[in-house]
Design a protein around this motif. Sequence first.
Motif, PDB file in Angstrom:
ATOM      1  N   LEU A 169      -5.257  51.151  90.136  1.00  0.00           N
ATOM      2  CA  LEU A 169      -5.059  50.141  89.091  1.00  0.00           C
ATOM      3  C   LEU A 169      -6.397  49.742  88.484  1.00  0.00           C
ATOM      4  N   LEU A 170      -7.427  49.665  89.330  1.00  0.00           N
ATOM      5  CA  LEU A 170      -8.767  49.384  88.830  1.00  0.00           C
ATOM      6  C   LEU A 170      -9.242  50.527  87.945  1.00  0.00           C
ATOM      7  N   GLY A 171      -8.936  51.754  88.344  1.00  0.00           N
ATOM      8  CA  GLY A 171      -9.296  52.900  87.526  1.00  0.00           C
ATOM      9  C   GLY A 171      -8.568  52.917  86.198  1.00  0.00           C
ATOM     10  N   LEU A 172      -7.341  52.400  86.191  1.00  0.00           N
ATOM     11  CA  LEU A 172      -6.568  52.374  84.955  1.00  0.00           C
ATOM     12  C   LEU A 172      -7.207  51.462  83.914  1.00  0.00           C
ATOM     13  N   SER A 173      -7.961  50.476  84.381  1.00  0.00           N
ATOM     14  CA  SER A 173      -8.662  49.604  83.441  1.00  0.00           C
ATOM     15  C   SER A 173      -9.691  50.386  82.639  1.00  0.00           C
ATOM     16  N   CYS A 174     -10.119  51.535  83.207  1.00  0.00           N
ATOM     17  CA  CYS A 174     -11.050  52.392  82.465  1.00  0.00           C
ATOM     18  C   CYS A 174     -10.402  52.907  81.184  1.00  0.00           C
ATOM     19  N   ALA A 175      -9.063  52.988  81.167  1.00  0.00           N
ATOM     20  CA  ALA A 175      -8.371  53.448  79.967  1.00  0.00           C
ATOM     21  C   ALA A 175      -8.659  52.529  78.789  1.00  0.00           C
TER      22      ALA A 175
ATOM     23  N   VAL B 128      -8.072  42.198  89.181  1.00  0.00           N
ATOM     24  CA  VAL B 128      -7.638  41.025  88.419  1.00  0.00           C
ATOM     25  C   VAL B 128      -8.765  40.538  87.509  1.00  0.00           C
ATOM     26  N   LEU B 129      -9.996  40.537  88.023  1.00  0.00           N
ATOM     27  CA  LEU B 129     -11.130  40.096  87.211  1.00  0.00           C
ATOM     28  C   LEU B 129     -11.345  41.014  86.014  1.00  0.00           C
ATOM     29  N   VAL B 130     -11.262  42.317  86.241  1.00  0.00           N
ATOM     30  CA  VAL B 130     -11.474  43.274  85.148  1.00  0.00           C
ATOM     31  C   VAL B 130     -10.419  43.103  84.068  1.00  0.00           C
ATOM     32  N   TRP B 131      -9.165  43.014  84.475  1.00  0.00           N
ATOM     33  CA  TRP B 131      -8.090  42.873  83.490  1.00  0.00           C
ATOM     34  C   TRP B 131      -8.165  41.519  82.782  1.00  0.00           C
ATOM     35  N   THR B 132      -8.593  40.482  83.498  1.00  0.00           N
ATOM     36  CA  THR B 132      -8.775  39.172  82.855  1.00  0.00           C
ATOM     37  C   THR B 132      -9.871  39.245  81.796  1.00  0.00           C
ATOM     38  N   LEU B 133     -10.978  39.925  82.128  1.00  0.00           N
ATOM     39  CA  LEU B 133     -12.066  40.080  81.156  1.00  0.00           C
ATOM     40  C   LEU B 133     -11.629  40.884  79.947  1.00  0.00           C
ATOM     41  N   ILE B 134     -10.828  41.930  80.185  1.00  0.00           N
ATOM     42  CA  ILE B 134     -10.346  42.754  79.075  1.00  0.00           C
ATOM     43  C   ILE B 134      -9.481  41.932  78.129  1.00  0.00           C
ATOM     44  N   ILE B 135      -8.567  41.147  78.704  1.00  0.00           N
ATOM     45  CA  ILE B 135      -7.678  40.309  77.886  1.00  0.00           C
ATOM     46  C   ILE B 135      -8.477  39.232  77.153  1.00  0.00           C
ATOM     47  N   ALA B 136      -9.443  38.605  77.862  1.00  0.00           N
ATOM     48  CA  ALA B 136     -10.256  37.554  77.242  1.00  0.00           C
ATOM     49  C   ALA B 136     -11.085  38.123  76.085  1.00  0.00           C
ATOM     50  N   ASN B 137     -11.652  39.315  76.291  1.00  0.00           N
ATOM     51  CA  ASN B 137     -12.427  39.943  75.211  1.00  0.00           C
ATOM     52  C   ASN B 137     -11.553  40.266  74.006  1.00  0.00           C
ATOM     53  N   GLY B 138     -10.333  40.737  74.298  1.00  0.00           N
ATOM     54  CA  GLY B 138      -9.410  41.034  73.212  1.00  0.00           C
ATOM     55  C   GLY B 138      -9.044  39.802  72.411  1.00  0.00           C
ATOM     56  N   LEU B 139      -8.787  38.694  73.116  1.00  0.00           N
ATOM     57  CA  LEU B 139      -8.445  37.452  72.430  1.00  0.00           C
ATOM     58  C   LEU B 139      -9.627  36.922  71.625  1.00  0.00           C
ATOM     59  N   ARG B 140     -10.837  37.032  72.193  1.00  0.00           N
ATOM     60  CA  ARG B 140     -12.018  36.551  71.487  1.00  0.00           C
ATOM     61  C   ARG B 140     -12.262  37.349  70.213  1.00  0.00           C
ATOM     62  N   LYS B 141     -12.074  38.669  70.297  1.00  0.00           N
ATOM     63  CA  LYS B 141     -12.269  39.506  69.109  1.00  0.00           C
ATOM     64  C   LYS B 141     -11.236  39.197  68.033  1.00  0.00           C
ATOM     65  N   SER B 142      -9.974  38.960  68.469  1.00  0.00           N
ATOM     66  CA  SER B 142      -8.935  38.657  67.483  1.00  0.00           C
ATOM     67  C   SER B 142      -9.191  37.315  66.816  1.00  0.00           C
ATOM     68  N   GLN B 143      -9.695  36.332  67.598  1.00  0.00           N
ATOM     69  CA  GLN B 143     -10.012  35.029  67.018  1.00  0.00           C
ATOM     70  C   GLN B 143     -11.181  35.122  66.040  1.00  0.00           C
ATOM     71  N   SER B 144     -12.189  35.917  66.405  1.00  0.00           N
ATOM     72  CA  SER B 144     -13.340  36.065  65.510  1.00  0.00           C
ATOM     73  C   SER B 144     -12.939  36.767  64.217  1.00  0.00           C
ATOM     74  N   LYS B 145     -12.023  37.746  64.337  1.00  0.00           N
ATOM     75  CA  LYS B 145     -11.547  38.431  63.134  1.00  0.00           C
ATOM     76  C   LYS B 145     -10.761  37.496  62.235  1.00  0.00           C
ATOM     77  N   SER B 146      -9.879  36.681  62.870  1.00  0.00           N
ATOM     78  CA  SER B 146      -9.091  35.745  62.065  1.00  0.00           C
ATOM     79  C   SER B 146      -9.981  34.691  61.434  1.00  0.00           C
ATOM     80  N   GLY B 147     -11.052  34.267  62.179  1.00  0.00           N
ATOM     81  CA  GLY B 147     -11.986  33.288  61.629  1.00  0.00           C
ATOM     82  C   GLY B 147     -12.755  33.844  60.450  1.00  0.00           C
ATOM     83  N   SER B 148     -13.212  35.110  60.580  1.00  0.00           N
ATOM     84  CA  SER B 148     -13.957  35.723  59.482  1.00  0.00           C
ATOM     85  C   SER B 148     -13.055  35.962  58.282  1.00  0.00           C
ATOM     86  N   THR B 149     -11.779  36.271  58.539  1.00  0.00           N
ATOM     87  CA  THR B 149     -10.824  36.464  57.442  1.00  0.00           C
ATOM     88  C   THR B 149     -10.585  35.154  56.696  1.00  0.00           C
ATOM     89  N   GLY B 150     -10.469  34.057  57.491  1.00  0.00           N
ATOM     90  CA  GLY B 150     -10.268  32.760  56.869  1.00  0.00           C
ATOM     91  C   GLY B 150     -11.448  32.333  56.010  1.00  0.00           C
TER      92      GLY B 150
END
Length: 511
Positions: free
Chosen positions: A149-155, A477-499
């Motif tokens: 499962l940790l290796g799958l995060s490499c995907a 769990v830490l790796v997947w949490t970081l992946i999700i957090a990074n994804g949310l941060r990027k989406s927020q920054s994109k929406s902010g720049s669009t606004g």
Amino acid sequence: MTDILEAISLVASWDVILVIVAASLFGLFMGAIPGLTATMATALLVPVTFFMEPLPAIAAIVSATAMAIVAGDIPGALLRMPGTPASAVYADEAYLMGKKGKLGLALGINVTCSMLGGIIGVIVLALFAPRIAEFALQFTSDEYFWLALLGLSCAILVSGKDPLKGAVSMLIGLTIAMVGMDSVSGQVRFTFGSYDLLAGVSLLPILIGLFAITELLRSIPGSGHGAPKTDVPPGCVLSGVGSTTWRYKGGVARGGLLGTMIGALPGAGADIASWISYAISRKLSRTPEKYGTGHPEGLVSASAANNAALSGAYIPALVFGIPGDTVTAIIIGVLMTKGITPGPDVFTEQGALVNAIFLVFVLANLLLLPLGILAIKGAGRLLTVPTGVLYPLILMFCIVGAFSANNTMFDVWIMLGLGLLGYFLMENDFPLGPLILAFILGPIIESNFMRSILKSDGDLMAFVDRPIAMVLAILAVLVWTLIIANGLRKSQSKSGSTGKSNDALNVANGK
């Protein structure tokens, strides 16, 4: 000291040296042809080893396997067709370097770092084999589940700029991996009544279809994708390789050590080692945005890891008689036919033979450099062949490689179908790496999850009731949490720049 001197005398004999050179040339040929894997090369050598003494027999398999892994890098860099599964992770990187006119550098890095990684693996094998094997034997289905499962995060980590598209590609790979009969329960899934799908989809047709057929479709005139340039220099192929390797020396060391550790885990293998090493290299890099564009840093770490994993796989095989992968399973069988049973007693009763095996590893890896250079020089001329001749030949090799997986035309149709799928994904900027990695790790995750559930009678807490399992679970769990957090941060920054851009447009329009 006596064992070492005796080992040197054993390896220095003309028959052992001749076997190493001949097997290396054979592995070079097998690995350079897409579809003919290192495992297949090893299997074809088994009948020949019946007529050899133990050391030459092992030397033949070790040399052929190491050279086949390196040779698999050549069609990956030239034509985006990885010769072996272990070469798939960086085939895109090497191919894109070739399109930039850096083909010689890409292949030189592959050969050099594979040699260095293999030597690192041998050193670790010789010094710490018993201790690493004891650690590896503590892994149960719980630990393997979390590790996979940790290796799958490499995907997601290798998915490039768009993690969402990487996740979609990963889910496609997991779906394909579920086709066939469940290895634990025997439940048949997604076969649609086809007998050929009962055993699932083979890896070779997937690799050939997604990489080779996809690239052939993208290379059709008018598709907007040209054939790669070739810059294999007329002089030394290794020009610029030394400075590049030294610049990323930390990646070589990390890949070598990581590959050895992963290779020591039964069932992991060189392909998983290279994927994980590439993902970690990208995560730790100062310039992760360059990955996937033809960046040598990714080649360095992954090339070192896949050859180091070959050495690591021999740790549980020699110390406890437990195969680390298919190749070491064959080695154990060969040793037993010679009257030698792998295990702790081998190190005391057959000390000279064990040290001789270590020396064979060193020689086989050192031989990668001269033979690899000759192969690169010869392979560079392949791109001078007219495409009207070259592409039909490539298609023929693809068909032969896919057919050789199970000797059935069904795999050829699977290859062609996945080639079309790969073409669609690539044209829409979906990465293929997560799909391949998910297909490899999917069955490992599922089978170990089911085994743990059955032995614990459905108690989910059993997955974290062992120290190693708990550490791996926390990391996952830490790796997947970081992946999700990074994804949310990027989406927020994109929406902010669009606004902000919309506000600027409104101001400009006087609204």
